[in-house]
Design an enzyme around this catalytic site. Structure first.
Site, mmCIF file in Angstrom:
data_model
loop_
_atom_site.group_PDB
_atom_site.id
_atom_site.type_symbol
_atom_site.label_atom_id
_atom_site.label_comp_id
_atom_site.label_asym_id
_atom_site.label_seq_id
_atom_site.Cartn_x
_atom_site.Cartn_y
_atom_site.Cartn_z
ATOM 1 N N ASN A 61 68.774 80.716 53.539
ATOM 2 C CA ASN A 61 69.341 81.841 52.734
ATOM 3 C C ASN A 61 68.191 82.987 52.528
ATOM 4 O O ASN A 61 68.330 83.866 51.894
ATOM 5 C CB ASN A 61 69.662 81.501 51.295
ATOM 6 C CG ASN A 61 68.393 80.659 50.504
ATOM 7 O OD1 ASN A 61 67.295 80.773 50.945
ATOM 8 N ND2 ASN A 61 68.643 80.021 49.458
ATOM 9 N N LYS A 85 61.852 84.357 54.187
ATOM 10 C CA LYS A 85 61.667 83.162 54.762
ATOM 11 C C LYS A 85 61.498 83.136 56.419
ATOM 12 O O LYS A 85 61.899 84.164 56.958
ATOM 13 C CB LYS A 85 62.521 82.012 54.353
ATOM 14 C CG LYS A 85 62.575 81.994 52.851
ATOM 15 C CD LYS A 85 63.828 80.771 52.113
ATOM 16 C CE LYS A 85 63.634 80.680 50.981
ATOM 17 N NZ LYS A 85 64.910 79.638 50.591
ATOM 18 N N GLU A 140 54.002 80.222 40.911
ATOM 19 C CA GLU A 140 54.173 80.641 42.100
ATOM 20 C C GLU A 140 53.130 81.726 42.829
ATOM 21 O O GLU A 140 52.576 81.537 43.872
ATOM 22 C CB GLU A 140 55.312 80.961 42.445
ATOM 23 C CG GLU A 140 56.624 79.920 42.403
ATOM 24 C CD GLU A 140 58.005 80.502 42.291
ATOM 25 O OE1 GLU A 140 58.679 79.783 42.282
ATOM 26 O OE2 GLU A 140 58.241 81.627 42.597
ATOM 27 N N HIS A 169 63.383 83.929 48.986
ATOM 28 C CA HIS A 169 62.798 83.217 47.852
ATOM 29 C C HIS A 169 62.645 84.299 46.703
ATOM 30 O O HIS A 169 61.881 85.139 46.998
ATOM 31 C CB HIS A 169 61.712 82.356 48.019
ATOM 32 C CG HIS A 169 61.413 81.717 46.773
ATOM 33 N ND1 HIS A 169 61.775 80.835 46.156
ATOM 34 C CD2 HIS A 169 60.111 82.243 46.054
ATOM 35 C CE1 HIS A 169 60.996 80.514 44.854
ATOM 36 N NE2 HIS A 169 60.320 81.427 44.869
ATOM 37 N N TYR A 177 57.810 74.000 46.468
ATOM 38 C CA TYR A 177 59.060 73.089 46.200
ATOM 39 C C TYR A 177 59.109 72.055 45.338
ATOM 40 O O TYR A 177 59.957 70.988 45.421
ATOM 41 C CB TYR A 177 60.102 73.085 47.426
ATOM 42 C CG TYR A 177 60.607 74.451 47.977
ATOM 43 C CD1 TYR A 177 61.527 75.409 47.056
ATOM 44 C CD2 TYR A 177 60.451 74.753 49.137
ATOM 45 C CE1 TYR A 177 61.786 76.581 47.437
ATOM 46 C CE2 TYR A 177 61.146 76.232 49.507
ATOM 47 C CZ TYR A 177 61.767 76.769 48.738
ATOM 48 O OH TYR A 177 62.080 77.771 49.312
HETATM 49 N N1 UDP Z 1 68.587 74.420 48.765
HETATM 50 C C1 UDP Z 1 69.418 74.092 49.608
HETATM 51 N N2 UDP Z 1 70.394 73.105 49.199
HETATM 52 C C2 UDP Z 1 70.820 73.161 47.845
HETATM 53 C C3 UDP Z 1 69.829 73.739 46.973
HETATM 54 C C4 UDP Z 1 68.908 74.412 47.430
HETATM 55 O O1 UDP Z 1 69.275 73.887 50.996
HETATM 56 O O2 UDP Z 1 71.803 72.412 47.497
HETATM 57 C C5 UDP Z 1 67.573 75.351 49.280
HETATM 58 C C6 UDP Z 1 67.393 76.497 49.525
HETATM 59 O O3 UDP Z 1 66.499 77.147 50.510
HETATM 60 C C7 UDP Z 1 67.072 77.147 48.289
HETATM 61 C C8 UDP Z 1 65.929 76.371 48.083
HETATM 62 O O4 UDP Z 1 66.195 75.036 48.326
HETATM 63 O O5 UDP Z 1 66.522 78.461 48.170
HETATM 64 C C9 UDP Z 1 65.108 76.215 46.804
HETATM 65 O O6 UDP Z 1 66.408 76.079 45.627
HETATM 66 P P1 UDP Z 1 66.479 76.435 44.003
HETATM 67 O O7 UDP Z 1 67.370 75.371 43.683
HETATM 68 O O8 UDP Z 1 64.830 76.585 43.656
HETATM 69 O O9 UDP Z 1 66.934 77.723 44.482
HETATM 70 P P2 UDP Z 1 66.614 79.296 44.556
HETATM 71 O O10 UDP Z 1 65.807 79.472 43.570
HETATM 72 O O11 UDP Z 1 65.875 79.466 45.839
HETATM 73 O O12 UDP Z 1 68.041 80.237 44.178
HETATM 74 MG MG MG Z 2 64.107 78.213 42.867
#
Ligand code: UDP
Ligand code: MG
Length: 166
Positions: free
Chosen positions: A122, A11, A136, A125, A51
């Site tokens: 974080n 990212k 994706e 992805h 997203y």
């Molecule tokens: N995210 C966030 N707060 C949350 C959950 C998700 O900012 O409470 C953001 C974070 O950058 C995350 C992205 O949204 O990587 C996508 O969320 P997902 O639940 O798909 O998590 P991932 O698959 O990335 O672990």
């Molecule tokens: Mg995810």
């Protein structure tokens, strides 16, 4: 174990902090192959489609700005990894979504942060399951941008404007 593929994104925070090399080195702990890679300037359309499952989340607008690079740099490195158990092995190295809960040695544990607006920056992805990986990968890459034909393709005749060097 199954042979799978997974979309990984470094990212904009990962790029601006020069973490690309570290992340790709860490990824070589798996024996997965990179079968596609490119730097992308993420449009709003791509961000919202990627997203789509979080459309109702209260942090959605911030998340879209984050992945479009408003806070760091307007670049994302998109990678497709292929091999045995790709999805689970990448998610393990990547760590939990919340960087404060992620294992300290995971990529998110090492480099992630939570902003004052509550977004998990974080760094990476990684696809969650084979169905999401397919959705994706097809969203981010055209078939001819991958060295393997991972999913069935079709041929269509189109007329398009193409950009060439002058
Ligand atoms: N995210 C966030 N707060 C949350 C959950 C998700 O900012 O409470 C953001 C974070 O950058 C995350 C992205 O949204 O990587 C996508 O969320 P997902 O639940 O798909 O998590 P991932 O698959 O990335 O672990
Ligand atoms: Mg995810």
């Amino acid at each position: 174990m199954a042979v799978e593929q997974s979309l990984m994104l470094i990212k904009p925070d990962g790029l601006v902090k020069s973490l690309t090399g570290d992340i790709i080195s860490k990824m070589s702990e798996t024996e997965l192959k990179i079968v596609g890679a490119k730097v992308v300037q993420v449009t709003r359309e791509l961000a919202e489609e990627h997203y789509q499952h979080l459309r109702e989340a209260k942090f959605f607008d911030e998340l879209i700005k984050y992945i479009m690079g408003e806070y760091h740099t307007k670049r994302v490195l998109a990678l497709v990894y292929h091999g045995e158990d790709a999805i689970k092995s990448i998610r393990k190295i990547v760590g939990s979504t919340n960087p404060e809960k992620a294992e300290p040695t995971s990529i998110r544990g090492k480099y992630g942060r939570i902003t004052s607006a509550g977004v998990f920056e974080n760094v990476v992805h990684a696809s969650e399951n084979p169905k999401e990986a397919e959705r994706e990968i097809k969203l981010w890459f055209r078939p001819d941008e991958l060295v393997y034909t991972l999913y069935p393709t079709k041929i269509e005749k189109v007329t398009i404007d193409k950009v060439f060097w002058k």
